[in-house]
Design a protein around this motif. Structure first.
Motif, mmCIF file in Angstrom:
data_model
loop_
_atom_site.group_PDB
_atom_site.id
_atom_site.type_symbol
_atom_site.label_atom_id
_atom_site.label_comp_id
_atom_site.label_asym_id
_atom_site.label_seq_id
_atom_site.Cartn_x
_atom_site.Cartn_y
_atom_site.Cartn_z
ATOM 1 N N LEU A 142 -11.511 2.582 3.259
ATOM 2 C CA LEU A 142 -10.472 3.893 3.368
ATOM 3 C C LEU A 142 -9.276 3.772 2.747
ATOM 4 C CD1 LEU A 142 -11.414 4.776 7.379
ATOM 5 C CD2 LEU A 142 -11.780 6.171 5.477
ATOM 6 N N TYR A 143 -8.696 2.727 3.003
ATOM 7 C CA TYR A 143 -7.245 2.576 2.320
ATOM 8 C C TYR A 143 -7.248 2.565 0.969
ATOM 9 C CZ TYR A 143 -3.435 -0.399 0.607
ATOM 10 O OH TYR A 143 -2.162 -0.629 -0.213
ATOM 11 N N LEU A 144 -8.459 1.880 0.161
ATOM 12 C CA LEU A 144 -8.309 1.930 -1.349
ATOM 13 C C LEU A 144 -8.903 3.397 -1.574
ATOM 14 C CD1 LEU A 144 -10.195 -1.509 -1.673
ATOM 15 C CD2 LEU A 144 -7.959 -1.125 -2.215
ATOM 16 N N ASN A 145 -9.762 4.056 -0.812
ATOM 17 C CA ASN A 145 -10.069 5.379 -1.260
ATOM 18 C C ASN A 145 -9.016 6.281 -1.506
ATOM 19 O OD1 ASN A 145 -12.743 4.936 -1.709
ATOM 20 N ND2 ASN A 145 -13.536 5.479 0.264
ATOM 21 N N HIS A 146 -7.883 6.045 -0.557
ATOM 22 C CA HIS A 146 -6.570 6.883 -0.580
ATOM 23 C C HIS A 146 -5.518 6.486 -1.438
ATOM 24 C CE1 HIS A 146 -9.494 8.670 2.493
ATOM 25 N NE2 HIS A 146 -8.709 9.737 2.541
ATOM 26 N N LEU A 147 -5.697 5.299 -2.030
ATOM 27 C CA LEU A 147 -4.610 4.790 -2.663
ATOM 28 C C LEU A 147 -4.344 4.992 -4.373
ATOM 29 C CD1 LEU A 147 -2.091 2.647 -2.329
ATOM 30 C CD2 LEU A 147 -3.755 0.832 -3.235
ATOM 31 N N VAL A 148 -3.476 5.813 -4.515
ATOM 32 C CA VAL A 148 -2.995 5.749 -5.975
ATOM 33 C C VAL A 148 -2.036 4.526 -6.527
ATOM 34 C CG1 VAL A 148 -2.041 7.420 -7.815
ATOM 35 C CG2 VAL A 148 -3.264 8.268 -5.943
ATOM 36 N N ASP A 149 -2.434 3.660 -7.329
ATOM 37 C CA ASP A 149 -1.641 2.396 -7.535
ATOM 38 C C ASP A 149 -1.531 2.929 -9.178
ATOM 39 O OD1 ASP A 149 -4.601 2.042 -7.230
ATOM 40 O OD2 ASP A 149 -4.232 0.471 -8.683
ATOM 41 N N GLY A 150 -0.310 2.360 -9.585
ATOM 42 C CA GLY A 150 0.318 2.547 -10.732
ATOM 43 C C GLY A 150 0.347 1.292 -11.567
ATOM 44 N N PRO A 151 0.730 1.556 -12.892
ATOM 45 C CA PRO A 151 1.000 0.177 -13.680
ATOM 46 C C PRO A 151 1.931 -0.664 -13.048
ATOM 47 C CG PRO A 151 1.100 2.417 -14.972
ATOM 48 C CD PRO A 151 1.201 2.852 -13.590
ATOM 49 N N GLY A 152 1.753 -1.857 -13.199
ATOM 50 C CA GLY A 152 2.552 -2.965 -12.621
ATOM 51 C C GLY A 152 2.551 -3.087 -11.283
ATOM 52 N N GLU A 153 1.391 -2.334 -10.533
ATOM 53 C CA GLU A 153 1.479 -2.565 -8.946
ATOM 54 C C GLU A 153 -0.205 -3.028 -8.784
ATOM 55 O OE1 GLU A 153 3.851 1.297 -7.713
ATOM 56 O OE2 GLU A 153 1.686 1.675 -7.951
ATOM 57 N N TYR A 154 -0.188 -3.918 -7.888
ATOM 58 C CA TYR A 154 -1.311 -4.758 -7.636
ATOM 59 C C TYR A 154 -1.776 -4.698 -6.231
ATOM 60 C CZ TYR A 154 0.189 -6.212 -12.183
ATOM 61 O OH TYR A 154 0.790 -6.760 -13.463
ATOM 62 N N VAL A 155 -3.332 -4.685 -6.156
ATOM 63 C CA VAL A 155 -3.746 -4.989 -4.581
ATOM 64 C C VAL A 155 -4.730 -5.996 -4.865
ATOM 65 C CG1 VAL A 155 -4.924 -3.974 -2.827
ATOM 66 C CG2 VAL A 155 -3.414 -2.641 -4.041
ATOM 67 N N VAL A 311 -9.843 15.371 -8.181
ATOM 68 C CA VAL A 311 -9.951 14.036 -8.930
ATOM 69 C C VAL A 311 -8.700 13.208 -8.589
ATOM 70 C CG1 VAL A 311 -9.925 12.878 -11.250
ATOM 71 C CG2 VAL A 311 -11.117 15.135 -11.004
ATOM 72 N N MET A 312 -9.081 12.134 -7.974
ATOM 73 C CA MET A 312 -8.182 11.190 -7.684
ATOM 74 C C MET A 312 -7.432 10.545 -8.603
ATOM 75 S SD MET A 312 -6.993 9.870 -4.638
ATOM 76 C CE MET A 312 -6.303 8.279 -3.942
ATOM 77 N N GLY A 313 -6.038 10.251 -8.280
ATOM 78 C CA GLY A 313 -5.133 9.897 -9.435
ATOM 79 C C GLY A 313 -3.462 10.313 -9.415
ATOM 80 N N PRO A 314 -2.777 9.974 -10.391
ATOM 81 C CA PRO A 314 -1.440 10.260 -10.228
ATOM 82 C C PRO A 314 -1.060 11.606 -10.110
ATOM 83 C CG PRO A 314 -2.071 8.570 -11.759
ATOM 84 C CD PRO A 314 -3.163 8.861 -11.485
ATOM 85 N N GLU A 315 -2.114 12.463 -10.827
ATOM 86 C CA GLU A 315 -1.621 14.053 -10.707
ATOM 87 C C GLU A 315 -2.028 14.560 -9.287
ATOM 88 O OE1 GLU A 315 -3.351 18.268 -12.655
ATOM 89 O OE2 GLU A 315 -3.984 16.487 -13.583
ATOM 90 N N ALA A 316 -2.954 14.001 -8.541
ATOM 91 C CA ALA A 316 -3.235 14.590 -7.225
ATOM 92 C C ALA A 316 -2.013 13.966 -6.421
ATOM 93 C CB ALA A 316 -4.549 13.674 -6.711
ATOM 94 N N LEU A 317 -1.561 12.922 -6.521
ATOM 95 C CA LEU A 317 -0.498 12.414 -5.773
ATOM 96 C C LEU A 317 0.799 13.121 -6.114
ATOM 97 C CD1 LEU A 317 0.670 9.970 -3.833
ATOM 98 C CD2 LEU A 317 1.317 8.713 -5.899
ATOM 99 N N ALA A 318 0.946 13.624 -7.387
ATOM 100 C CA ALA A 318 2.322 14.161 -7.739
ATOM 101 C C ALA A 318 2.223 15.501 -6.941
ATOM 102 C CB ALA A 318 2.251 14.330 -9.335
#
Length: 323
Positions: A142-155, A311-318
């Motif tokens: 669930l966490y990974l499905n809802h996570l938007v990670d960007g450049p230079g960020e790591y899980v 579509v999941m990603g930075p645009e959805a987060l914005a």
């Protein structure tokens, strides 16, 4: 970027997960480490004392709370009882990032090796004989499905041993999967299972040879896994110190092994992010689970939870930030 460490039990995947987490964290960039193995040893490998890790609530014991949070005001999810581990995010869902404001990090995370550590949690007495460990791993999914990670960020996720991770769609939630293999027949057996299961899903597996002593060991691994062999980690006095509960500074790691960690980070950073595929695979496995068991378990048609325009990603987060 999301990185999975897989391999058979005893291969050294937890040790390499911890070393890679420390290596990334030493750069000062945001790193989250998740212990998703039934044997919860990642915290100890990162230097977290038992008392400190015990104070952190395990993700797997609070799945309902996590669902309530991530559901947000998504109109396609009728209630938290109709939300399952594969329910994909849509408009109205709470999307997460790796900032200090991440509510799951604040609630379930603790500092470890320069990173934020979260754990799915071990089997409890009440679980024995009646529960499957995948119910706990569902919290990480669930966490990974809802996570938007960007450049230079790591899980970094320390996975369950063997091929158990294929019991859910969790194996598609990563940008890179490092499979840790010893130079033995049993050591490469898990690779073959992973490769067979992952082949049809576009999951690239890179084998990291571990406990490699000489050129003969390297040649054996190359004969067994071919071009999937990416790098090798040699026998290490540094690792022996870790196994004895010590945590020396990372600059004391042997030079060749340090170069392997650097190569691994370069590989991760060079991997393109494909949010469209991430979204598509999340929907695919949700529909599989819905048909197989989840519709029956919830009494709802969970196919209706899929938001076809999302579509999941930075645009959805914005868009969430604007809303």
């Amino acid at each position: 970027m999301r990185i999975a460490f897989a391999g058979k039990g005893g291969s050294g995947k937890t040790t390499l997960s911890a070393l890679f987490t420390r290596y990334l964290a030493d750069t000062g960039l945001p790193v989250v480490a998740i212990d998703a193995d039934i044997n919860q040893n990642l915290g100890a490998a990162l230097g977290v004392e038992d008392g400190a890790s015990a104070r952190v609530p395990p993700l797997g014991a609070h799945v309902r709370e996590i669902k309530e949070l991530l559901r947000g005001d998504n109109p396609r999810i009728g209630s938290v009882d109709e939300m399952v581990k594969t329910t994909p995010p849509g408009r109205g869902s709470l999307l997460l990032d790796l900032s200090a404001a991440n509510p799951l990090h604040r609630r379930f995370g603790c500092p470890a090796g320069g990173a934020t550590l979260m754990a799915t949690g071990p089997f409890e007495e009440s679980d024995l004989g009646v529960a499957c460990y995948h119910s706990k791993i569902g919290a990480a999914e669930l966490y990974l499905n809802h996570l938007v990670d960007g450049p230079g960020e790591y899980v970094v996720v320390d996975m369950t041993a063997g091929a158990d991770s294929f019991a859910s769609g969790l194996f598609t939630r990563f940008d890179v999967t490092f499979l840790v293999a010893e130079p033995t027949v049993r050591g490469v057996g898990v690779y073959r299972q992973y490769a067979d299961y992952a082949r049809d899903h576009g999951v690239a597996i890179r084998v990291i040879g571990n406990k490699v002593q000489d050129a003969e060991d390297v040649e054996f691994l190359r004969e067994q896994v071919g071009d999937a062999l990416a790098a090798c980690f040699g026998r290490s006095r540094f690792v022996r110190a870790m196994e004895k509960g010590q945590h020396p500074p990372l600059d004391r790691l042997e030079g060749d092994n340090l170069k392997t960690l650097a190569w691994m980070r370069d590989t991760v950073d060079a991997t393109p992010k494909d949010w469209a595929r991430f979204t598509r695979q999340g929907v695919e496995f949700h529909l599989r689970n819905a048909r197989a068991w989840a519709d029956r378990a919830t009494g709802a048609d969970l196919a209706t939870q899929v938001d076809p325009e999302f579509v999941m990603g930075p645009e959805a987060l914005a868009n969430q930030a604007v809303a």
